[in-house]
Design a protein around this motif. Structure first.
Motif, PDB file in Angstrom:
ATOM      1  N   VAL A 108     139.278  11.819-104.332  1.00 53.69           N
ATOM      2  CA  VAL A 108     139.617  10.258-104.488  1.00 53.69           C
ATOM      3  C   VAL A 108     140.054   9.675-103.162  1.00 53.69           C
ATOM      4  O   VAL A 108     139.546   8.399-103.067  1.00 53.69           O
ATOM      5  N   LEU A 109     140.769  10.103-102.562  1.00 51.06           N
ATOM      6  CA  LEU A 109     141.266   9.769-101.341  1.00 51.06           C
ATOM      7  C   LEU A 109     140.221   9.270-100.249  1.00 51.06           C
ATOM      8  O   LEU A 109     140.017   8.236 -99.613  1.00 51.06           O
ATOM      9  N   ALA A 110     139.046  10.166-100.177  1.00 47.72           N
ATOM     10  CA  ALA A 110     137.883   9.996 -99.275  1.00 47.72           C
ATOM     11  C   ALA A 110     137.356   8.899 -99.830  1.00 47.72           C
ATOM     12  O   ALA A 110     136.711   8.059 -99.193  1.00 47.72           O
ATOM     13  N   ALA A 111     137.065   8.933-101.139  1.00 53.20           N
ATOM     14  CA  ALA A 111     136.025   7.845-101.842  1.00 53.20           C
ATOM     15  C   ALA A 111     136.506   6.619-101.457  1.00 53.20           C
ATOM     16  O   ALA A 111     135.836   5.698-101.261  1.00 53.20           O
ATOM     17  N   LEU A 112     137.796   6.248-101.445  1.00 51.78           N
ATOM     18  CA  LEU A 112     138.412   5.082-101.287  1.00 51.78           C
ATOM     19  C   LEU A 112     138.930   4.733 -99.867  1.00 51.78           C
ATOM     20  O   LEU A 112     139.295   3.674 -99.482  1.00 51.78           O
ATOM     21  N   GLY A 113     138.556   5.605 -98.950  1.00 53.47           N
ATOM     22  CA  GLY A 113     138.766   5.462 -97.471  1.00 53.47           C
ATOM     23  C   GLY A 113     140.015   5.442 -97.080  1.00 53.47           C
ATOM     24  O   GLY A 113     140.590   4.960 -95.976  1.00 53.47           O
ATOM     25  N   VAL A 114     140.950   6.179 -97.820  1.00 54.89           N
ATOM     26  CA  VAL A 114     142.329   6.570 -97.142  1.00 54.89           C
ATOM     27  C   VAL A 114     142.107   7.843 -96.265  1.00 54.89           C
ATOM     28  O   VAL A 114     142.095   8.902 -96.723  1.00 54.89           O
ATOM     29  N   THR A 115     142.254   7.630 -95.038  1.00 50.98           N
ATOM     30  CA  THR A 115     142.315   8.603 -94.239  1.00 50.98           C
ATOM     31  C   THR A 115     143.676   9.169 -93.406  1.00 50.98           C
ATOM     32  O   THR A 115     143.764  10.096 -92.992  1.00 50.98           O
ATOM     33  N   SER A 116     144.485   8.197 -93.507  1.00 55.37           N
ATOM     34  CA  SER A 116     146.039   8.708 -93.009  1.00 55.37           C
ATOM     35  C   SER A 116     146.817   9.523 -94.080  1.00 55.37           C
ATOM     36  O   SER A 116     146.637   9.259 -95.329  1.00 55.37           O
ATOM     37  N   PRO A 117     147.418  10.525 -93.748  1.00 58.01           N
ATOM     38  CA  PRO A 117     148.401  11.394 -94.764  1.00 58.01           C
ATOM     39  C   PRO A 117     149.020  10.330 -95.860  1.00 58.01           C
ATOM     40  O   PRO A 117     149.871   9.292 -95.171  1.00 58.01           O
ATOM     41  N   PRO A 118     148.707  10.387 -96.950  1.00 54.56           N
ATOM     42  CA  PRO A 118     149.480   9.524 -98.123  1.00 54.56           C
ATOM     43  C   PRO A 118     150.812  10.094 -98.420  1.00 54.56           C
ATOM     44  O   PRO A 118     151.153  11.146 -98.172  1.00 54.56           O
ATOM     45  N   TRP A 119     151.643   9.036 -98.987  1.00 55.27           N
ATOM     46  CA  TRP A 119     152.671   9.255 -99.469  1.00 55.27           C
ATOM     47  C   TRP A 119     152.409   9.609-100.996  1.00 55.27           C
ATOM     48  O   TRP A 119     151.510   9.080-101.539  1.00 55.27           O
ATOM     49  N   LEU A 120     153.320  10.623-101.676  1.00 53.23           N
ATOM     50  CA  LEU A 120     152.840  10.964-103.059  1.00 53.23           C
ATOM     51  C   LEU A 120     154.147  10.650-103.900  1.00 53.23           C
ATOM     52  O   LEU A 120     155.300  11.012-103.674  1.00 53.23           O
TER      53      LEU A 120
END
Length: 294
Positions: A108-120
Motif C-alpha cells: 500500500v505504501l509503495a502504491a501511494l508513493g510513501v517512501t519515507s519511514p511512516p509513523w503508525l
C-alpha cells in the motif's frame, strides 16, 4: 469519513491475485500539490482493529493529524470495508497479522508513493500489525492502542461472546453498514482467533527487534485484553512509553479521544529531536522530519 462517503481504491497484487484497497488521506496527501506544507509533512498510517474499516475510525484520524501536523493515511485491509472481500472458503492462517504487516502494508505504501519511514497508529489487531512492521521494516515510530502480543483467556472469552451477539443478528446488521460483506471480516477474525492453532500465537520475541520509539496505550477496563499486553511490550522494547487509561475500554480513541490526542502530541514532543512544541500547529515547518539527525 463515514459509511456513505465514496473512497478511492488502489490495486495491489497480493497472494497471487489482484486486490483492491480502499483508502483515504486526511490533512493532505502525497499528491496534494495545492498545499506544499501538507505534502511535506510526515505520514501517520492508521491500522484498524479486527472488525474495523476506514469508516469505523470516524473523525479520529483527522483530529489527531490536525493536532500533530501530520498527513494521515487510512485504509481498509483486504477482507474489510470496501476493499476486496475474503472468499467464503478463504481461511486466514496463524500468520495473517504478519502478512498484513510485511506484505500488504508495504504494498500500500509503495502504491501511494510513501517512501519515507511512516509513523503508525494501530488499534487492536492493527496494533499488532504496527509492532510487527516496526520490528522488520523502517518505521519512524509506532502508537499502539490495545495491541495483542500474546493470546489471553480474556481475549478468547470476549471473542466468544462477540460471536454469540453476531449470530443473534444485530451486530451483523451494524457491521453491514461498514463492510461490503460483514461475514468476511467477522469470519476471518473470529475463526482465526478461536482456532486451536492460534492459541499459542505470540510476537514477544519478534518485537524485541523494534528500534523506533513506541507509545503503547490501553484502557484499564479493556474487555479483550489485560494491561499485561502493553506492559509486556515495555519489557521487551525499552524505548516504550506506557499510557494506561482509567475508565476506558478496548477502544481508547473512541472512549477517550481528547486524552489520546494529548498523549500522542506530548509523546511526539519527547521523541522528535529539534522540533518545536507540537501545539504550535506546524511542527515540521522548518523542513525537518521526525528522526532527522538521530
Amino acid at each position: 469519513m463515514n459509511s456513505t462517503t465514496s473512497t478511492p481504491r488502489l490495486r495491489i497484487e497480493w497472494r497471487g491475485r489482484a486486490t483492491d484497497i480502499e483508502y483515504t488521506w486526511v490533512n493532505g496527501g502525497v499528491d496534494d500539490a495545492a498545499d506544499a506544507s501538507a505534502s511535506a509533512a510526515p505520514v501517520m498510517v492508521f491500522l484498524h482493529e479486527g472488525l474495523g474499516s476506514i469508516a469505523m475510525w470516524r473523525d479520529f484520524p483527522a483530529r489527531l493529524c490536525a493536532a500533530i501536523g501530520m498527513r494521515g493515511l487510512v485504509y481498509s485491509r483486504p477482507g474489510y470495508g470496501r476493499s476486496t472481500m475474503r472468499a467464503p472458503d478463504d481461511r486466514w492462517g496463524v500468520d495473517y497479522l504478519h502478512r498484513q504487516a510485511h506484505e500488504v502494508l508495504p504494498a500500500v505504501l509503495a502504491a501511494l508513493g510513501v517512501t519515507s519511514p511512516p509513523w503508525l497508529f494501530g488499534h487492536s489487531d492493527g496494533g499488532s500489525i504496527a509492532l510487527l512492521h516496526a520490528a522488520k521494516l523502517p518505521t519512524a515510530g509506532a502508537v499502539v492502542a490495545a495491541p495483542h502480543i500474546v493470546v489471553e483467556d480474556l481475549s478468547l472469552d470476549g471473542i466468544r461472546k462477540t460471536v454469540e451477539v453476531y449470530e443473534a443478528g444485530p451486530l451483523r446488521e451494524r457491521l453491514a453498514r461498514f463492510h461490503d460483506d460483514p461475514d468476511s471480516p467477522f469470519g476471518g477474525w473470529s475463526g482465526t482467533w478461536l482456532s486451536a492453532a492460534f492459541r499459542d500465537w505470540s510476537i514477544v520475541e519478534e518485537i524485541r527487534a523494534i528500534p523506533c520509539p513506541v507509545l503503547a496505550m490501553q484502557g484499564v477496563d479493556d474487555e479483550y485484553g489485560t494491561l499485561e499486553q502493553i506492559r509486556g511490550i515495555a519489557r521487551e522494547v525499552p524505548q516504550t512509553r506506557l499510557f494506561e487509561i482509567p475508565a476506558c475500554g478496548h477502544s481508547p480513541h473512541k472512549d477517550k479521544p481528547a486524552e489520546v490526542i494529548n498523549e500522542v502530541s506530548d509523546w511526539l514532543g519527547t521523541v522528535v529531536l529539534g522540533v518545536p512544541a507540537l501545539a504550535a500547529g506546524a511542527p515540521w515547518s522548518s523542513g525537518r522530519r521526525p528522526n532527522d539527525g538521530r
